[in-house]
Each structure stands twice: as C-alpha cells, then as structure tokens.
Design a protein around this motif. Structure first.
Motif, PDB file in Angstrom:
ATOM      1  N   LEU A 213     -15.863   0.972   2.456  1.00 43.29           N
ATOM      2  CA  LEU A 213     -15.486   2.058   1.456  1.00 43.29           C
ATOM      3  C   LEU A 213     -16.502   2.380   0.428  1.00 43.29           C
ATOM      4  N   ARG A 214     -16.902   3.574   0.539  1.00 43.63           N
ATOM      5  CA  ARG A 214     -18.192   3.831  -0.416  1.00 43.63           C
ATOM      6  C   ARG A 214     -17.695   4.612  -1.671  1.00 43.63           C
ATOM      7  N   LEU A 215     -17.982   4.347  -2.745  1.00 41.09           N
ATOM      8  CA  LEU A 215     -17.554   4.964  -4.068  1.00 41.09           C
ATOM      9  C   LEU A 215     -18.787   5.003  -4.889  1.00 41.09           C
ATOM     10  N   GLY A 216     -18.626   5.896  -5.892  1.00 42.15           N
ATOM     11  CA  GLY A 216     -19.880   6.115  -7.001  1.00 42.15           C
ATOM     12  C   GLY A 216     -20.227   5.162  -7.786  1.00 42.15           C
ATOM     13  N   ASN A 217     -20.287   5.226  -8.899  1.00 44.06           N
ATOM     14  CA  ASN A 217     -20.792   4.611 -10.313  1.00 44.06           C
ATOM     15  C   ASN A 217     -19.400   3.795 -10.509  1.00 44.06           C
ATOM     16  N   LEU A 218     -19.652   2.498 -10.476  1.00 48.20           N
ATOM     17  CA  LEU A 218     -18.526   1.687 -10.748  1.00 48.20           C
ATOM     18  C   LEU A 218     -18.542   0.988 -12.239  1.00 48.20           C
ATOM     19  N   ASP A 219     -19.575   1.449 -12.952  1.00 48.96           N
ATOM     20  CA  ASP A 219     -19.480   1.119 -14.297  1.00 48.96           C
ATOM     21  C   ASP A 219     -18.864   2.326 -15.396  1.00 48.96           C
ATOM     22  N   ILE A 220     -18.198   3.208 -14.726  1.00 48.77           N
ATOM     23  CA  ILE A 220     -17.551   4.171 -15.732  1.00 48.77           C
ATOM     24  C   ILE A 220     -16.239   3.630 -16.184  1.00 48.77           C
ATOM     25  N   CYS A 221     -15.775   3.629 -17.318  1.00 51.37           N
ATOM     26  CA  CYS A 221     -14.321   3.249 -17.612  1.00 51.37           C
ATOM     27  C   CYS A 221     -13.591   4.884 -17.860  1.00 51.37           C
ATOM     28  N   ARG A 222     -12.418   4.505 -17.584  1.00 48.42           N
ATOM     29  CA  ARG A 222     -11.383   5.757 -17.734  1.00 48.42           C
ATOM     30  C   ARG A 222     -10.259   5.277 -18.279  1.00 48.42           C
ATOM     31  N   ASP A 223      -9.369   6.093 -18.924  1.00 52.01           N
ATOM     32  CA  ASP A 223      -8.068   6.044 -19.462  1.00 52.01           C
ATOM     33  C   ASP A 223      -7.370   6.609 -18.265  1.00 52.01           C
ATOM     34  N   TRP A 224      -6.557   5.744 -17.477  1.00 49.94           N
ATOM     35  CA  TRP A 224      -5.746   6.187 -16.653  1.00 49.94           C
ATOM     36  C   TRP A 224      -4.243   5.869 -16.988  1.00 49.94           C
ATOM     37  N   GLY A 225      -3.319   6.871 -16.768  1.00 49.07           N
ATOM     38  CA  GLY A 225      -2.046   6.666 -16.841  1.00 49.07           C
ATOM     39  C   GLY A 225      -1.119   7.075 -15.634  1.00 49.07           C
ATOM     40  N   TRP A 226       0.108   7.057 -15.983  1.00 50.12           N
ATOM     41  CA  TRP A 226       1.090   7.259 -14.908  1.00 50.12           C
ATOM     42  C   TRP A 226       1.730   8.561 -14.957  1.00 50.12           C
ATOM     43  N   ALA A 227       1.321   9.452 -13.922  1.00 46.67           N
ATOM     44  CA  ALA A 227       1.693  10.925 -14.006  1.00 46.67           C
ATOM     45  C   ALA A 227       2.822  11.375 -14.467  1.00 46.67           C
ATOM     46  N   ALA A 228       4.120  10.540 -14.154  1.00 44.29           N
ATOM     47  CA  ALA A 228       5.273  10.955 -14.757  1.00 44.29           C
ATOM     48  C   ALA A 228       5.461  11.014 -15.925  1.00 44.29           C
ATOM     49  N   ASP A 229       4.721   9.955 -16.875  1.00 46.03           N
ATOM     50  CA  ASP A 229       4.835  10.109 -18.326  1.00 46.03           C
ATOM     51  C   ASP A 229       3.897  11.059 -18.966  1.00 46.03           C
ATOM     52  N   HIS A 230       2.972  11.579 -18.336  1.00 46.88           N
ATOM     53  CA  HIS A 230       2.327  12.657 -18.685  1.00 46.88           C
ATOM     54  C   HIS A 230       2.814  13.814 -18.617  1.00 46.88           C
ATOM     55  N   VAL A 231       3.354  14.351 -17.627  1.00 44.30           N
ATOM     56  CA  VAL A 231       4.310  15.365 -17.250  1.00 44.30           C
ATOM     57  C   VAL A 231       5.444  15.438 -18.299  1.00 44.30           C
ATOM     58  N   ALA A 232       6.208  14.317 -18.680  1.00 41.83           N
ATOM     59  CA  ALA A 232       7.330  14.427 -19.447  1.00 41.83           C
ATOM     60  C   ALA A 232       6.635  14.654 -20.933  1.00 41.83           C
ATOM     61  N   ALA A 233       5.368  14.410 -21.218  1.00 42.52           N
ATOM     62  CA  ALA A 233       4.971  14.902 -22.623  1.00 42.52           C
ATOM     63  C   ALA A 233       4.868  16.382 -22.699  1.00 42.52           C
ATOM     64  N   LEU A 234       4.586  16.890 -21.509  1.00 41.59           N
ATOM     65  CA  LEU A 234       4.602  18.579 -21.459  1.00 41.59           C
ATOM     66  C   LEU A 234       5.935  19.227 -21.839  1.00 41.59           C
ATOM     67  N   ARG A 235       6.986  18.444 -21.204  1.00 40.27           N
ATOM     68  CA  ARG A 235       8.446  18.889 -21.700  1.00 40.27           C
ATOM     69  C   ARG A 235       8.724  18.741 -23.011  1.00 40.27           C
ATOM     70  N   LEU A 236       8.190  17.576 -23.654  1.00 46.76           N
ATOM     71  CA  LEU A 236       8.444  17.312 -25.072  1.00 46.76           C
ATOM     72  C   LEU A 236       7.801  18.474 -26.063  1.00 46.76           C
ATOM     73  N   MET A 237       6.435  18.844 -25.612  1.00 47.88           N
ATOM     74  CA  MET A 237       5.697  19.493 -26.351  1.00 47.88           C
ATOM     75  C   MET A 237       6.429  20.918 -26.502  1.00 47.88           C
ATOM     76  N   LEU A 238       7.008  21.250 -25.487  1.00 48.87           N
ATOM     77  CA  LEU A 238       7.556  22.757 -25.390  1.00 48.87           C
ATOM     78  C   LEU A 238       9.056  22.479 -26.141  1.00 48.87           C
ATOM     79  N   ARG A 239       9.487  21.613 -26.493  1.00 48.40           N
ATOM     80  CA  ARG A 239      10.852  21.498 -27.093  1.00 48.40           C
ATOM     81  C   ARG A 239      10.809  21.039 -28.470  1.00 48.40           C
ATOM     82  N   ALA A 240       9.489  20.864 -28.980  1.00 51.43           N
ATOM     83  CA  ALA A 240       9.153  20.642 -30.372  1.00 51.43           C
ATOM     84  C   ALA A 240       9.396  22.313 -31.075  1.00 51.43           C
TER      85      ALA A 240
END
Length: 253
Positions: A213-240
C-alpha cells in the motif's frame, strides 16, 4: 410545525448522514445528486431509500434551482455538492472551481430572488487556511489556500458572507476540517488505508503475493473527526438565533 430541508449533494457521505439526522428529527428531506438516477449506496446503507425525495437539479443552474425552491418550499437549504477532492483539483482546476463557486452563487441568488425566509448553510473547508499553524485555526485565522479546491472554497466562503451582509440572508459557512465515516469514497486516504490493508490481508491469507500500500507524505498531521458529528454542527448552525461562520473540528491533530 414540520420542517422541510433541501440538501444539495445528498448522496455523498455528508449529505447522506445529514439526511439521516434530519429524517430522524421529523424533517421532510428533499435532496439532489449529480447522478439523479442513482444508484445511491450511501442512502441505501442508512435505510433512507424511501425517506428522501430525490430531484435532478444542477446546483449551478440558477433557473433549475429556482424551480426546485418553488416546488419544495424548504425552510433550510444545505449545499454539500461539488467536487470534493483536493488532489483531483490540481488535475481539473477549472472544473473544480466552477463546481464549487458557481453552485454557491446560483443557490444564494435563487434564495435571494425567492424572497422566502430560507436558511442556508454552505460546506466550507479547513483547506482554506493552507498550512494551518501548530496552534490550530479559528474563525479569525487568515485564509492562505494552497490548492484550486481551497481557492474555490475560500471564494465561496466570502460569497456567502457577502450575501449575508448585503442582502440580509440567513447564510452561514461551516469551515469543516477532515471528517470521515465508512461511507467515505475510496479515493480518500482513510479508505485507501482500510481497503488496501484488507486487500493485502485477503491475498496473504490465500497464499498470494500482495502489492504494498503506497501513500504520500506520512509526516503530515491532520485534524480528523467523525462525519456524523460534523454534519450535526450544520443543523445546529441553522437553528441558531443568527447566522455565523464556524470552524468545525475536533481540536486535536
């Protein structure tokens, strides 16, 4: 009173998860896809085959969007459509920028011309920040996009802000950092790792040689979250009470 939502890009990872959450709360969900005839494996995997009312509509076609708004009469509109691969944007820069920016402008203008009190949420990207500082990024961090994808997302972000400030629309951008789920397409790195490892294991178990399995640069750091949490934030933004742009991330690299 029941709520009606229109999700552009409903068949993707985020659109499907958002549709699931909206349907669960009793919202009537309408959705569009670049391939309106299907198949829609994500919607099927979530048991949403008969709970989302599907429409064929190009989000960059303002006349088509206006007709759809008139037909659906949504309270909320979510724009999760367009090309979503940073890597592909280098190979197809014009197509990427057109698919992101033209669709955002068309949807905003259709909402403006409708005169209806529609709330709009646009999916932005943490890629707009470019190389995020070690301390992370918040809503005040300057954008320094480093790819055609990020350039388009940054332009769409400021377009949403302009329509909010100039026309009084309830319009907001969710600046989404990386977020994943099993619904993610294989061209994204998490699925490359998971599916690549599974293929290697299967071949080794069968006594066969396996390609690495070949990948690119493994030294990069990312902020990775759970997609269901992120889309829940979309709903909350429109209910503000008011429309604001927010960074959506875990806060951990």
């Amino acid at each position: 009173m029941s709520r009606t939502a229109l999700v552009f890009g409903v068949s993707g990872q985020d659109g499907s998860l958002l549709a699931e959450q909206l349907a669960a709360e009793g919202t009537v969900v309408h959705g569009t896809s670049r391939q309106p005839a299907g198949p829609f494996p994500n919607l099927a995997a979530l048991g949403l085959g008969d709970r989302v009312r599907l429409h064929g509509c190009r989000p960059d076609d303002i006349d088509a969007v206006r007709r759809l708004l008139d037909a659906v009469q949504p309270d909320e509109v979510y724009n999760l459509s367009a090309q979503s691969s940073v890597g592909l944007s280098f190979a197809e820069p014009r197509e990427t920028i057109d698919s992101i920016l033209s669709a955002t402008v068309a949807i905003l203008d259709a909402i403006r011309l409708s005169g209806a009190a529609i709330r709009f949420c646009n999916a932005g990207s943490g890629e707009c920040f470019g190389e995020t500082p070690p301390t992370g990024a918040d809503e005040s961090t300057p954008f320094r996009p480093r790819s055609p994808y990020a350039v388009a997302k940054a332009a769409a972000h400021w377009t949403v802000a302009t329509y909010r400030e100039s026309y009084g629309l309830f319009a907001a951008t969710a600046i989404l950092f990386n977020h994943e789920s099993p619904l993610r397409a294989e061209r994204f790195v998490t699925q490359k790792v998971v599916r690549g490892a599974a293929r290697i294991a299967a071949r080794l178990a069968a006594g066969q040689a396996a390609e690495p399995l070949r990948l690119g640069n493994l030294d990069i750091c990312r902020d990775w979250g759970w997609a269901a949490d992120h889309v829940a934030a979309l709903r909350l933004m429109l209910r503000a009470d008011s429309a604001e742009d927010f960074v959506i991330a875990t806060g951990e690299a």
